[in-house]
Design a protein around this motif. Structure first.
Motif, short mmCIF file in Angstrom:
data_model
loop_
_atom_site.label_atom_id
_atom_site.label_comp_id
_atom_site.label_asym_id
_atom_site.label_seq_id
_atom_site.Cartn_x
_atom_site.Cartn_y
_atom_site.Cartn_z
N LEU A 105 -2.63 14.45 -5.97
CA LEU A 105 -2.23 13.95 -5.03
C LEU A 105 -1.70 14.81 -3.79
N THR A 106 -1.00 15.72 -4.34
CA THR A 106 -0.36 16.72 -3.32
C THR A 106 -1.46 17.66 -2.78
N TYR A 147 7.49 7.16 -5.98
CA TYR A 147 6.61 7.60 -6.92
C TYR A 147 6.65 9.22 -7.00
N GLN A 148 6.37 9.90 -8.30
CA GLN A 148 6.47 11.25 -8.33
C GLN A 148 5.10 11.70 -7.93
N PRO A 149 4.99 12.71 -7.15
CA PRO A 149 3.84 13.07 -6.42
C PRO A 149 3.20 13.96 -7.61
N HIS A 205 0.80 -0.98 -0.01
CA HIS A 205 -0.04 -0.04 0.20
C HIS A 205 0.85 1.18 -0.10
N GLY A 206 0.40 2.35 -0.21
CA GLY A 206 0.73 3.52 -0.12
C GLY A 206 0.28 4.62 0.84
N THR A 207 0.93 5.03 1.90
CA THR A 207 0.42 5.60 2.99
C THR A 207 0.77 7.05 2.72
N LEU A 208 -0.65 7.90 3.00
CA LEU A 208 -0.45 9.31 2.98
C LEU A 208 -0.33 10.06 4.10
N SER A 218 -9.03 7.45 -8.11
CA SER A 218 -7.74 6.62 -8.19
C SER A 218 -6.84 7.75 -8.57
N PHE A 219 -5.57 7.08 -8.57
CA PHE A 219 -4.34 8.24 -8.58
C PHE A 219 -3.19 7.21 -9.58
#
Length: 197
Positions: free
Chosen positions: A124-125, A118-120, A49-52, A96-97
């Motif tokens: 997403l920013t 990954y590039q933000p 997963h990716g954590t924000l 989705s992103f």
């Protein structure tokens, strides 16, 4: 003698603002794990997963905030419910992103957590900024007067203000960064309440 835990605290669940890879992206990440040199512990596929925003375990965070502010459990639990609702509202499952890979990196004090960075994106920013504001508002409502100092001193929150999109492939990795063919991933928001890993 500690008070008994209020409902919902017994499992000391983790909270994250996080995203999971879609089917094709998950297959790609698992294929990357399959060609890694031995020496690390692979992250199980269900935990990729990716954590924000990492919040941490709800009961553990309560004790830290209580020490800082004296907040009651009932007040904390009420505010936490609002935090979860606001965070989940920003993470609709229909969104989705798509993220482009930036490369492999070693995270952690010893660089032994192998991640794909990954590039933000601008979208997403913006989302991360909104999620961070919700966290700051929650801590302020709990009575934390200097949220920046509080977060900088707490391992759960010290990286919350910075967006550095990544997905962990392996922990305890000790070799050089391998040369892998990285592909873009598509990430989908997950529920905020998470049983842990």
């Amino acid at each position: 003698m500690p008070e008994s835990d209020p409902p919902g605290f017994d499992a000391n669940l983790r909270l994250y603002a996080q995203m999971k890879p879609d089917g094709a992206s998950l297959a790609h990440l698992v294929s990357l794990q399959g060609v890694l040199p031995s020496g690390g512990r692979l992250v199980p596929r269900r935990q990729l997963h990716g954590t924000l925003i990492h919040f941490g375990k709800v009961r553990d965070v309560y004790w830290v905030i209580r020490e800082e502010t004296g907040i009651s459990r009932a007040a904390y639990e009420s505010l936490l419910g609002g935090y979860i609702a606001r965070t989940e509202a920003l993470l609709p499952s229909s969104s989705s992103f798509r993220l482009e890979p930036a490369g492999l990196a070693g995270f952690g004090a010893r660089g032994s957590t192998l991640v794909v960075e990954y590039q933000p994106t601008a979208e997403l920013t913006t989302l991360h900024g909104q999620l961070f504001t919700v966290l700051v508002d929650f801590l302020t409502a709990c009575g934390v007067s200097d949220t920046a100092a509080f977060m900088a001193a707490d391992p759960n929150f010290m990286f919350a203000s910075t967006l550095r999109p990544h997905i962990t492939l392996a922990r305890g990795y000790s070799g050089p960064l391998p040369a892998l063919r990285l592909e873009p991933v598509r990430l989908i928001p997950m529920p905020v309440v998470y049983p842990g890993h």
